[in-house]
Design a protein around this motif. Structure first.
Motif, PDB file in Angstrom:
ATOM      1  N   GLU A  74      30.680  43.268  40.485  1.00  0.00           N
ATOM      2  CA  GLU A  74      30.595  42.787  42.006  1.00  0.00           C
ATOM      3  C   GLU A  74      29.626  41.788  42.312  1.00  0.00           C
ATOM      4  O   GLU A  74      29.970  40.729  42.956  1.00  0.00           O
ATOM      5  N   GLU A  75      28.412  41.912  41.681  1.00  0.00           N
ATOM      6  CA  GLU A  75      27.562  40.700  41.949  1.00  0.00           C
ATOM      7  C   GLU A  75      27.825  39.444  41.388  1.00  0.00           C
ATOM      8  O   GLU A  75      27.598  38.463  42.048  1.00  0.00           O
ATOM      9  N   LYS A  78      30.383  38.279  43.864  1.00  0.00           N
ATOM     10  CA  LYS A  78      29.520  37.775  44.876  1.00  0.00           C
ATOM     11  C   LYS A  78      29.190  36.265  44.914  1.00  0.00           C
ATOM     12  O   LYS A  78      29.178  35.576  45.652  1.00  0.00           O
ATOM     13  N   GLU A  79      28.612  35.948  43.766  1.00  0.00           N
ATOM     14  CA  GLU A  79      28.062  34.724  43.520  1.00  0.00           C
ATOM     15  C   GLU A  79      29.335  33.567  43.619  1.00  0.00           C
ATOM     16  O   GLU A  79      29.011  32.467  44.095  1.00  0.00           O
ATOM     17  N   TYR A  81      32.041  33.848  45.252  1.00  0.00           N
ATOM     18  CA  TYR A  81      32.567  33.850  46.655  1.00  0.00           C
ATOM     19  C   TYR A  81      31.503  33.085  47.503  1.00  0.00           C
ATOM     20  O   TYR A  81      32.200  32.124  48.233  1.00  0.00           O
ATOM     21  N   GLU A  82      30.181  32.791  47.136  1.00  0.00           N
ATOM     22  CA  GLU A  82      29.515  32.316  47.954  1.00  0.00           C
ATOM     23  C   GLU A  82      29.472  30.602  47.641  1.00  0.00           C
ATOM     24  O   GLU A  82      29.230  29.909  48.392  1.00  0.00           O
ATOM     25  N   LYS A  87      36.011  30.291  52.761  1.00  0.00           N
ATOM     26  CA  LYS A  87      36.017  31.457  52.498  1.00  0.00           C
ATOM     27  C   LYS A  87      37.107  32.548  53.156  1.00  0.00           C
ATOM     28  O   LYS A  87      37.117  32.397  54.369  1.00  0.00           O
ATOM     29  N   TRP A  90      34.887  38.597  52.920  1.00  0.00           N
ATOM     30  CA  TRP A  90      34.433  39.171  51.529  1.00  0.00           C
ATOM     31  C   TRP A  90      35.397  40.613  51.272  1.00  0.00           C
ATOM     32  O   TRP A  90      35.462  40.551  50.106  1.00  0.00           O
ATOM     33  N   LEU A  94      37.188  40.596  47.734  1.00  0.00           N
ATOM     34  CA  LEU A  94      36.997  41.932  46.940  1.00  0.00           C
ATOM     35  C   LEU A  94      38.197  42.606  46.491  1.00  0.00           C
ATOM     36  O   LEU A  94      38.264  42.894  45.547  1.00  0.00           O
TER      37      LEU A  94
END
Length: 219
Positions: A74-75, A78-79, A81-82, A87, A90, A94
């Motif tokens: 998930e981390e 997240k990277e 995604y950023e 976008k 989130w 996810l």
């Protein structure tokens, strides 16, 4: 070269049966008397569905973290995604990636080659690289990469490639390449570059073979 899923416990015999039927396109068909008795046989598509439903995916064998199960996955997501310019929320992003395996973070890196194809999963080995190695391992050994194999034959092929690679390495003082993950900084026509490809494939094959996986000759 795409690694195949391995059979779940208790499905080993049926796994091989279906594989051989589909591979040879020899799907059993009901006889005249079978039809009279109302006996039905599974179609090719039904056999393939049964085969896939009873497999353990290669992603589990290489211990790749999965989104929705592992925090590190998930981390990683997240990277990614950023980094997006446009976008979605989130939560939507996810949800869309639930169940996604993050292969670059896999714990078993012998199953994640550096010789890959763009657009394919990162644990798919691009067998085309072996064409450049024919002059050091011979046509017969190289051409086997074009044959889909089950686990036992995959392991055997990997062991034979490894034996040849180690002999070449010893003759040329290149034993260090066996444990080198990334390609050497050398011209692609050198024996150093070619040997690294052979070593990498041998390790990839033996890893999947000893863990119950075969491979599909998908280049």
């Amino acid at each position: 070269m795409r690694p195949l899923g391995k059979p779940k416990k208790g499905f080993e015999k049926r796994y091989i049966e279906i594989f051989k039927m589909v591979e040879s396109d020899n799907i059993p068909k009901p006889t005249f008397w079978d039809k009279l008795k109302g006996k039905k046989f599974p179609t090719k598509n039904e056999l393939i569905q049964e085969w896939f439903e009873n497999q353990i995916p290669t992603y589990e064998t290489i211990k790749a973290p999965m989104v929705g199960r592992d925090q590190e996955a998930e981390e990683w997501l997240k990277e990614k995604y950023e980094e997006l310019e446009k976008k979605p929320s989130w939560e939507e992003f996810l949800k869309e990636h639930q169940g996604f395996y993050v292969i670059p973070l896999a714990k078993e890196q012998d199953g994640v080659p550096c010789y890959i194809s763009l657009g394919q999963d990162e644990n798919v080995f691009r067998g085309q690289f072996l064409v450049d190695c024919v002059d050091i391992i011979g046509e017969d050994l190289a051409n086997e990469a074009w044959e889909t194999k089950l686990a036992e034959d995959t392991l055997d092929y990997g062991n034979r490639l490894m034996s040849v690679a180690e002999k070449i390495a010893k003759e040329n003082n290149l034993e260090h390449l066996k444990d080198q993950k990334i390609p050497p900084d050398a011209d692609e026509e050198t024996i150093e570059s070619k040997l690294h490809i052979v070593y990498s494939l041998a390790k990839w094959l033996t890893f999947y073979g000893k863990n119950g996986h075969g491979y599909e000759a998908d280049f």
